[in-house]
Design a protein around this motif. Structure first.
Motif, mmCIF file in Angstrom:
data_model
loop_
_atom_site.group_PDB
_atom_site.id
_atom_site.type_symbol
_atom_site.label_atom_id
_atom_site.label_comp_id
_atom_site.label_asym_id
_atom_site.label_seq_id
_atom_site.Cartn_x
_atom_site.Cartn_y
_atom_site.Cartn_z
ATOM 1 N N MET A 235 -3.124 52.115 3.414
ATOM 2 C CA MET A 235 -3.352 50.772 2.913
ATOM 3 C C MET A 235 -2.558 49.774 3.763
ATOM 4 S SD MET A 235 -2.892 49.480 -0.959
ATOM 5 C CE MET A 235 -1.460 48.450 -1.071
ATOM 6 N N LYS A 236 -3.220 48.693 4.167
ATOM 7 C CA LYS A 236 -2.562 47.658 4.958
ATOM 8 C C LYS A 236 -3.112 46.297 4.552
ATOM 9 C CE LYS A 236 -2.353 50.697 8.909
ATOM 10 N NZ LYS A 236 -3.061 51.134 10.060
ATOM 11 N N PRO A 237 -2.251 45.274 4.538
ATOM 12 C CA PRO A 237 -2.763 43.923 4.269
ATOM 13 C C PRO A 237 -3.629 43.455 5.432
ATOM 14 C CG PRO A 237 -0.353 43.920 4.533
ATOM 15 C CD PRO A 237 -0.818 45.323 4.668
ATOM 16 N N ASN A 238 -4.506 42.512 5.177
ATOM 17 C CA ASN A 238 -5.456 42.064 6.205
ATOM 18 C C ASN A 238 -4.775 41.426 7.414
ATOM 19 O OD1 ASN A 238 -4.696 39.697 4.968
ATOM 20 N ND2 ASN A 238 -6.764 39.042 4.448
ATOM 21 N N TRP A 239 -3.580 40.919 7.284
ATOM 22 C CA TRP A 239 -2.875 40.267 8.400
ATOM 23 C C TRP A 239 -2.127 41.272 9.280
ATOM 24 C CZ3 TRP A 239 2.145 41.632 7.945
ATOM 25 C CH2 TRP A 239 2.644 41.891 6.673
ATOM 26 N N TYR A 240 -2.017 42.517 8.825
ATOM 27 C CA TYR A 240 -1.143 43.476 9.486
ATOM 28 C C TYR A 240 -1.554 43.792 10.927
ATOM 29 C CZ TYR A 240 1.492 47.643 10.584
ATOM 30 O OH TYR A 240 2.304 48.555 11.211
ATOM 31 N N SER A 241 -2.813 43.995 11.200
ATOM 32 C CA SER A 241 -3.252 44.374 12.561
ATOM 33 C C SER A 241 -2.853 43.321 13.588
ATOM 34 C CB SER A 241 -4.761 44.608 12.593
ATOM 35 O OG SER A 241 -5.074 45.746 11.827
ATOM 36 N N ALA A 242 -3.082 42.057 13.293
ATOM 37 C CA ALA A 242 -2.716 40.983 14.222
ATOM 38 C C ALA A 242 -1.196 40.871 14.348
ATOM 39 C CB ALA A 242 -3.313 39.654 13.754
ATOM 40 N N TRP A 243 -0.494 41.014 13.235
ATOM 41 C CA TRP A 243 0.976 40.959 13.243
ATOM 42 C C TRP A 243 1.540 42.089 14.095
ATOM 43 C CZ3 TRP A 243 4.629 44.442 11.368
ATOM 44 C CH2 TRP A 243 5.929 43.956 11.236
ATOM 45 N N ARG A 244 1.001 43.299 13.929
ATOM 46 C CA ARG A 244 1.443 44.467 14.696
ATOM 47 C C ARG A 244 1.175 44.273 16.189
ATOM 48 N NH1 ARG A 244 -0.687 49.505 16.424
ATOM 49 N NH2 ARG A 244 0.751 51.234 16.122
ATOM 50 N N ALA A 245 -0.009 43.793 16.523
ATOM 51 C CA ALA A 245 -0.353 43.567 17.928
ATOM 52 C C ALA A 245 0.598 42.559 18.568
ATOM 53 C CB ALA A 245 -1.807 43.092 18.043
ATOM 54 N N GLU A 246 0.929 41.502 17.848
ATOM 55 C CA GLU A 246 1.863 40.492 18.370
ATOM 56 C C GLU A 246 3.265 41.081 18.536
ATOM 57 O OE1 GLU A 246 3.550 37.113 19.901
ATOM 58 O OE2 GLU A 246 1.424 37.638 19.738
ATOM 59 N N ALA A 247 3.697 41.904 17.597
ATOM 60 C CA ALA A 247 5.021 42.537 17.696
ATOM 61 C C ALA A 247 5.092 43.447 18.919
ATOM 62 C CB ALA A 247 5.322 43.326 16.428
ATOM 63 N N ILE A 248 4.041 44.197 19.168
ATOM 64 C CA ILE A 248 4.009 45.077 20.343
ATOM 65 C C ILE A 248 4.018 44.249 21.624
ATOM 66 C CG2 ILE A 248 2.558 46.713 21.614
ATOM 67 C CD1 ILE A 248 1.759 47.856 18.831
ATOM 68 N N LYS A 249 3.266 43.173 21.645
ATOM 69 C CA LYS A 249 3.232 42.286 22.804
ATOM 70 C C LYS A 249 4.623 41.721 23.101
ATOM 71 C CE LYS A 249 0.998 38.008 24.282
ATOM 72 N NZ LYS A 249 0.056 36.943 23.870
ATOM 73 N N GLN A 250 5.329 41.289 22.056
ATOM 74 C CA GLN A 250 6.680 40.749 22.237
ATOM 75 C C GLN A 250 7.644 41.825 22.725
ATOM 76 O OE1 GLN A 250 8.218 38.513 18.916
ATOM 77 N NE2 GLN A 250 6.285 37.420 18.636
ATOM 78 N N LEU A 251 7.541 43.036 22.189
ATOM 79 C CA LEU A 251 8.404 44.135 22.619
ATOM 80 C C LEU A 251 8.167 44.476 24.080
ATOM 81 C CD1 LEU A 251 10.481 46.336 22.020
ATOM 82 C CD2 LEU A 251 8.578 47.776 21.253
ATOM 83 N N GLU A 252 6.917 44.532 24.484
ATOM 84 C CA GLU A 252 6.597 44.825 25.885
ATOM 85 C C GLU A 252 7.166 43.758 26.814
ATOM 86 O OE1 GLU A 252 2.349 45.246 25.586
ATOM 87 O OE2 GLU A 252 2.502 47.413 25.219
ATOM 88 N N ASN B 185 10.954 44.292 27.025
ATOM 89 C CA ASN B 185 11.270 45.454 27.865
ATOM 90 C C ASN B 185 11.051 45.136 29.344
ATOM 91 O OD1 ASN B 185 12.069 47.137 25.791
ATOM 92 N ND2 ASN B 185 10.025 47.995 25.497
ATOM 93 N N LYS B 186 10.004 44.400 29.652
ATOM 94 C CA LYS B 186 9.740 44.013 31.034
ATOM 95 C C LYS B 186 10.869 43.135 31.571
ATOM 96 C CE LYS B 186 6.389 41.745 33.997
ATOM 97 N NZ LYS B 186 5.179 40.950 34.096
ATOM 98 N N ARG B 187 11.316 42.203 30.756
ATOM 99 C CA ARG B 187 12.414 41.315 31.166
ATOM 100 C C ARG B 187 13.700 42.109 31.411
ATOM 101 N NH1 ARG B 187 15.641 37.683 27.354
ATOM 102 N NH2 ARG B 187 17.122 36.793 28.795
ATOM 103 N N LEU B 188 14.013 43.057 30.537
ATOM 104 C CA LEU B 188 15.197 43.904 30.736
ATOM 105 C C LEU B 188 15.103 44.684 32.043
ATOM 106 C CD1 LEU B 188 15.811 45.313 27.154
ATOM 107 C CD2 LEU B 188 17.306 43.778 28.444
ATOM 108 N N GLU B 189 13.922 45.169 32.341
ATOM 109 C CA GLU B 189 13.739 45.923 33.576
ATOM 110 C C GLU B 189 13.865 45.007 34.799
ATOM 111 O OE1 GLU B 189 13.318 48.630 36.416
ATOM 112 O OE2 GLU B 189 13.668 49.059 34.312
#
Length: 106
Positions: A1-18, A21-25
């Motif tokens: 079960m996931k709220p309807n906003w979760y997929s977009a929120w998750r995608a944005e979180a992954i984008k920010q993490l990437e 990580n790129k900046r650290l590298e």
């Protein structure tokens, strides 16, 4: 079960993490240094025996290549509680919002 906003929120979180990580590298070349000493909630990056970067850490979780799974840090009784604060917040967020992949141990 996931709220309807979760997929977009998750995608944005992954984008920010990437991006982070790129900046650290790029700026610190963290991926090219040996890493050691997880004691006391610190991660030390060294090069040629000299410590270059020290950072405080929280552990999100761990992977098991053989079992091909992920275990949230809050579910791992071998980790010190002081390093689990943020992982516990993730679990609470998952429970509160009905996001099973954040609230289940694996």
């Amino acid at each position: 079960m996931k709220p309807n906003w979760y997929s977009a929120w998750r995608a944005e979180a992954i984008k920010q993490l990437e991006a982070k990580n790129k900046r650290l590298e790029e700026e610190l070349r963290i991926g090219h240094w040996s890493r050691y000493d997880l004691s006391n909630g610190k991660l030390l990056f060294s090069k040629d025996g000299a410590i270059k970067v020290i950072t405080e850490i929280q552990i999100a979780g761990s992977t098991n290549v053989k079992a091909q799974n992920w275990l949230w840090a809050w579910a791992n009784s071998n980790l010190p509680d002081s390093l689990l604060r943020d992982a516990k917040l993730v679990r609470f967020f998952g429970e509160k919002n009905g996001i099973d992949e954040l609230a289940q141990a694996t």
